[in-house]
Design an enzyme around this catalytic site. Sequence first.
Site, PDB file in Angstrom:
ATOM      1  N   HIS A   1      21.840 -40.421 -18.485  1.00  0.00           N
ATOM      2  CA  HIS A   1      21.759 -41.744 -17.867  1.00  0.00           C
ATOM      3  C   HIS A   1      22.912 -42.632 -18.336  1.00  0.00           C
ATOM      4  CE1 HIS A   1      20.198 -45.145 -15.859  1.00  0.00           C
ATOM      5  NE2 HIS A   1      20.007 -45.805 -16.977  1.00  0.00           N
TER       6      HIS A   1
ATOM      7  N   LYS B   1      21.255 -54.363  -7.858  1.00  0.00           N
ATOM      8  CA  LYS B   1      19.847 -54.102  -8.165  1.00  0.00           C
ATOM      9  C   LYS B   1      19.434 -54.794  -9.455  1.00  0.00           C
ATOM     10  CE  LYS B   1      18.258 -50.081 -10.196  1.00  0.00           C
ATOM     11  NZ  LYS B   1      18.005 -48.633 -10.276  1.00  0.00           N
TER      12      LYS B   1
ATOM     13  N   GLY C   1      11.289 -43.460  -6.854  1.00  0.00           N
ATOM     14  CA  GLY C   1      11.853 -43.561  -5.503  1.00  0.00           C
ATOM     15  C   GLY C   1      12.054 -44.999  -5.056  1.00  0.00           C
TER      16      GLY C   1
ATOM     17  N   GLU D   1      -1.970 -24.966 -27.284  1.00  0.00           N
ATOM     18  CA  GLU D   1      -0.760 -24.914 -28.106  1.00  0.00           C
ATOM     19  C   GLU D   1       0.135 -23.803 -27.572  1.00  0.00           C
ATOM     20  OE1 GLU D   1      -1.607 -24.678 -32.295  1.00  0.00           O
ATOM     21  OE2 GLU D   1      -2.224 -26.784 -32.374  1.00  0.00           O
TER      22      GLU D   1
ATOM     23  N   THR E   1      14.084 -47.430  -6.081  1.00  0.00           N
ATOM     24  CA  THR E   1      15.485 -47.824  -5.899  1.00  0.00           C
ATOM     25  C   THR E   1      16.021 -47.307  -4.567  1.00  0.00           C
ATOM     26  OG1 THR E   1      15.820 -47.743  -8.284  1.00  0.00           O
ATOM     27  CG2 THR E   1      17.802 -47.587  -6.915  1.00  0.00           C
TER      28      THR E   1
ATOM     29  N   ARG F   1      16.159 -54.534 -12.104  1.00  0.00           N
ATOM     30  CA  ARG F   1      14.889 -53.858 -12.387  1.00  0.00           C
ATOM     31  C   ARG F   1      13.905 -54.872 -12.950  1.00  0.00           C
ATOM     32  NH1 ARG F   1      12.528 -49.332 -12.258  1.00  0.00           N
ATOM     33  NH2 ARG F   1      14.348 -48.136 -11.593  1.00  0.00           N
TER      34      ARG F   1
END
Length: 287
Positions: free
Chosen positions: A124, A184, A216, A36, A218, A186
């Site tokens: 993102h 691309k 890595g 903890e 992509t 996914r």
Amino acid sequence: MMILSGTASESVAEDLSKELNVPIINSISKRFPDDELYVRIHDDIKNEEILIVQTTYPDKNIMELFLLQDAAKESGAKKITVVIPYFGYARQDTKFKDGEPISAKAMAQLISLKADKAITVDPHKEHILKFFTIPAFSTSAVNEIASYFKDKEIDMVLAPDKGALNRATKASKIIGCDFDYMEKTRLDGETVEIKPKSLESEGKNVAIIDDIISTGGTMAKSINQLKKQGANKVYVACTHGLFAGEAVKKLKNAGVEEIISTDTIQSEFSKVKIAPCIKKVLTNTNI
Ligand code: R5P
């Protein structure tokens, strides 16, 4: 104003301390035998404006942020601004399937409980800022990343998908070169499909720029495509270098010339500092 540094972001906190000319608060963070976490602020921060700097990746750093926020509140801080260089869980920004959480929202709501303002870098997707229940702002490292490339004789900036096109366009303008993007899809967390596309990359030096390098996959597939089409040097750059599992090996096997990331997550590839862009957003939002 004073800076409270989390252990995940010490170098960013030190840079910010120099940039803003404000001190770093004396504090400790240590683990009990059962793992903890214990944190303690040693300085008097009553009525002070505090910047807590902590990346929320990996998970243990989220708990540290919560404890730092609580310690700052309990010590009487007047205003708390949370600076999150890399905001983990941002990619689960919606329920993709029934029964899933909206992880980015859960994180943002919890962080908002004990803060007055939040700042993050290249989230993102920008809409995650709305998940905070306090004013939240973002800044981008694209200018700093592009500046890093200025003496590398880059002929083209490539976005690995359409989502990254905006960033690639901006970078190409700063570098003064062409830009393009890949298509691309996914397939799952570890697999992506990159459609072959003619990129006019024969003999060119290319910089592929994305927000995150995780597995890595992509970047490695993008490098493969470029190399097949006769590209010369292929650089990869990102804001947030997670480099999960064998990411670095994949990039090297694909023939990458150089791997570049910022220091939102500290690694051997952290060649671009993000404190200057955080300073800008702090100044622009009147802190
Ligand atoms: C996804 O849309 C992101 O912008 C990145 O392209 C992605 O997170 C990279 O993941 P990986 O390195 O695992 O391919």
